[in-house]
Design an enzyme around this catalytic site. Structure first.
Site, PDB file in Angstrom:
ATOM      1  N   TYR A 153       1.143  -1.096  -0.095  1.00 17.75           N
ATOM      2  CA  TYR A 153       0.008   0.042  -0.176  1.00 17.75           C
ATOM      3  C   TYR A 153       0.968   1.236   0.088  1.00 17.75           C
ATOM      4  O   TYR A 153       0.768   2.073  -0.793  1.00 17.75           O
ATOM      5  CB  TYR A 153      -0.897  -0.079   1.244  1.00 17.75           C
ATOM      6  CG  TYR A 153      -1.785   1.099   1.172  1.00 17.75           C
ATOM      7  CD1 TYR A 153      -3.001   1.048   0.512  1.00 17.75           C
ATOM      8  CD2 TYR A 153      -1.815   2.161   2.322  1.00 17.75           C
ATOM      9  CE1 TYR A 153      -4.045   2.141   0.624  1.00 17.75           C
ATOM     10  CE2 TYR A 153      -2.811   3.097   2.242  1.00 17.75           C
ATOM     11  CZ  TYR A 153      -3.930   3.299   1.291  1.00 17.75           C
ATOM     12  OH  TYR A 153      -4.839   3.963   1.797  1.00 17.75           O
TER      13      TYR A 153
HETATM   14  N1  NAD Z   1     -10.036   5.286   4.578  1.00 17.40           N
HETATM   15  C1  NAD Z   1      -8.846   5.859   4.531  1.00 17.40           C
HETATM   16  O1  NAD Z   1      -8.263   5.727   5.741  1.00 17.40           O
HETATM   17  C2  NAD Z   1      -7.924   6.125   3.640  1.00 17.40           C
HETATM   18  C3  NAD Z   1      -6.827   7.120   4.040  1.00 17.40           C
HETATM   19  C4  NAD Z   1      -5.938   7.440   2.897  1.00 17.40           C
HETATM   20  C5  NAD Z   1      -6.265   7.233   1.474  1.00 17.40           C
HETATM   21  N2  NAD Z   1      -7.362   6.260   1.121  1.00 17.40           N
HETATM   22  C6  NAD Z   1      -7.616   5.875   0.094  1.00 17.40           C
HETATM   23  O2  NAD Z   1      -8.715   6.468  -0.468  1.00 17.40           O
HETATM   24  C7  NAD Z   1      -9.575   5.596  -1.421  1.00 17.40           C
HETATM   25  C8  NAD Z   1     -10.767   5.028  -0.925  1.00 17.40           C
HETATM   26  O3  NAD Z   1     -10.801   4.363   0.037  1.00 17.40           O
HETATM   27  P1  NAD Z   1     -11.983   4.260   1.114  1.00 17.40           P
HETATM   28  O4  NAD Z   1     -11.507   4.192   2.373  1.00 17.40           O
HETATM   29  O5  NAD Z   1     -13.315   4.913   0.650  1.00 17.40           O
HETATM   30  O6  NAD Z   1     -12.238   2.657   0.869  1.00 17.40           O
HETATM   31  P2  NAD Z   1     -13.525   1.620   0.685  1.00 17.40           P
HETATM   32  O7  NAD Z   1     -13.036   0.248   0.822  1.00 17.40           O
HETATM   33  O8  NAD Z   1     -14.523   2.109   1.910  1.00 17.40           O
HETATM   34  O9  NAD Z   1     -14.203   1.945  -0.704  1.00 17.40           O
HETATM   35  C9  NAD Z   1     -13.488   1.507  -1.656  1.00 17.40           C
HETATM   36  C10 NAD Z   1     -14.367   1.406  -2.904  1.00 17.40           C
HETATM   37  O10 NAD Z   1     -13.637   1.104  -4.150  1.00 17.40           O
HETATM   38  C11 NAD Z   1     -14.004   0.171  -4.959  1.00 17.40           C
HETATM   39  N3  NAD Z   1     -13.136  -0.667  -5.271  1.00 17.40           N
HETATM   40  C12 NAD Z   1     -11.952  -1.604  -4.789  1.00 17.40           C
HETATM   41  N4  NAD Z   1     -11.330  -2.105  -5.630  1.00 17.40           N
HETATM   42  C13 NAD Z   1     -11.522  -1.699  -7.047  1.00 17.40           C
HETATM   43  C14 NAD Z   1     -11.245  -1.847  -8.139  1.00 17.40           C
HETATM   44  N5  NAD Z   1     -10.198  -2.946  -8.454  1.00 17.40           N
HETATM   45  N6  NAD Z   1     -11.945  -1.260  -9.270  1.00 17.40           N
HETATM   46  C15 NAD Z   1     -12.922  -0.598  -8.934  1.00 17.40           C
HETATM   47  N7  NAD Z   1     -13.613  -0.079  -7.708  1.00 17.40           N
HETATM   48  C16 NAD Z   1     -12.828  -0.896  -6.782  1.00 17.40           C
HETATM   49  C17 NAD Z   1     -14.875  -0.809  -3.696  1.00 17.40           C
HETATM   50  O11 NAD Z   1     -15.850  -1.650  -4.238  1.00 17.40           O
HETATM   51  C18 NAD Z   1     -15.560   0.410  -2.942  1.00 17.40           C
HETATM   52  O12 NAD Z   1     -16.624   1.048  -3.502  1.00 17.40           O
HETATM   53  C19 NAD Z   1      -8.300   4.468  -1.514  1.00 17.40           C
HETATM   54  O13 NAD Z   1      -7.635   4.532  -2.686  1.00 17.40           O
HETATM   55  C20 NAD Z   1      -7.781   4.567  -0.292  1.00 17.40           C
HETATM   56  O14 NAD Z   1      -6.457   3.833  -0.533  1.00 17.40           O
HETATM   57  C21 NAD Z   1      -8.103   5.630   2.118  1.00 17.40           C
END
Ligand code: NAD
Length: 240
Positions: A147
């Site tokens: 990651y």
């Molecule tokens: N939640 C956190 O703490 C956090 C912090 C920093 C960055 N992020 C980043 O933000 C983004 C969203 O994260 P989140 O927390 O909302 O996650 P989440 O798991 O709540 O939602 C992720 C969404 O992406 C979709 N998804 C996953 N893999 C996929 C693929 N291969 N193709 C298409 N869709 C796909 C899932 O179905 C889901 O709807 C990610 O890139 C994550 O790395 C999250």
């Protein structure tokens, strides 16, 4: 007139979590929104359109772009948000299979999305591409090696892409949020989450609305002179 009136946006991973908050914010700001998600929900509102798409699959990304363009028109704004966390364990316990899955979705997925959408933006001489990276891509996280590497890769990819389209009216940036409460945390163990909570200078996690607000600024008309940058939303954790 709303800031994004007349704009057409795609949000990958927009079915839930941060992506869904971004969909809500861009729609509230006047954009017509289409979602690409591996696992789309039946209720897509306030998006106008959604299509099933795995962003790590080249053919699926091409098909999703054609589908969204047909539904809402040429894409002005692309938010490459879809991502997975992968397991939380040290490098020596991390399988090659998990490593490849995380790199495929979190880094190659952003590349494929950009490669699909940038030619149209260049031809129309306008566009905003924003990727959701992470504080892990700046600082590294010992129990999330794939990651951290993928998210650092997204920062480098953002800079390279931005320079490649710098004269074409297209801005490319990324956002580096700290941890927010979403389903992504289901992939992490409780000790891992607590260790991150303990490192938050604001004493709390980030909200999905705070991340969506930063995205709205970066893709909006007031962010007109910044490209190739990582916008921080880490509650005082990062100072660079
Ligand atoms: N939640 C956190 O703490 C956090 C912090 C920093 C960055 N992020 C980043 O933000 C983004 C969203 O994260 P989140 O927390 O909302 O996650 P989440 O798991 O709540 O939602 C992720 C969404 O992406 C979709 N998804 C996953 N893999 C996929 C693929 N291969 N193709 C298409 N869709 C796909 C899932 O179905 C889901 O709807 C990610 O890139 C994550 O790395 C999250």
């Amino acid at each position: 007139m709303k800031a994004l009136e007349g704009k057409r946006a795609v949000v990958t991973g927009g079915a839930r979590g941060i992506g869904h908050a971004i969909v809500e914010r861009l729609a509230a700001d006047g954009a017509r929104v289409s979602i690409w998600d591996r696992d789309p929900r039946a209720d897509i509102a306030p998006a106008e359109h959604a299509t099933a798409c795995d962003v790590a699959d080249e053919a699926a990304v091409a098909a999703a772009l054609a589908d969204s363009t047909k539904a809402i028109g040429p894409i002005d704004i692309m938010v490459a948000n879809a991502g997975v966390n992968g397991p939380t364990k040290p490098a020596w316990d991390y399988s090659l299979e998990d490593w490849r899955r995380v790199i495929d979705v979190d880094l190659t997925g952003v590349f494929l999305t950009a490669r699909a959408v940038l030619p149209g933006m260049r031809a129309r001489r306008q566009g905003r591409f924003v990727a959701i990276s992470s504080i892990a891509g700046k600082e590294g996280n010992p129990n999330a090696v794939a990651y951290s590497a993928a998210k650092a890769g997204v920062i480098g990819l953002t800079k390279a892409l931005a320079q490649g389209v710098v004269g074409d009216g297209v801005l490319v940036n990324c956002i580096t949020p700290a941890m927010a409460e979403t389903d992504l945390l289901a992939e992490m163990d409780a000790d891992y989450i607590q260790a991150i909570r303990d490192r938050m200078p604001f004493g709390r996690l980030c909200t999905v609305e705070e991340i969506a607000a930063m995205v709205a600024f970066v893709v909006g008309p007031e962010c007109s002179f910044t490209t190739g940058m990582a916008f921080d939303v880490s509650g005082g954790r990062a100072s660079f």
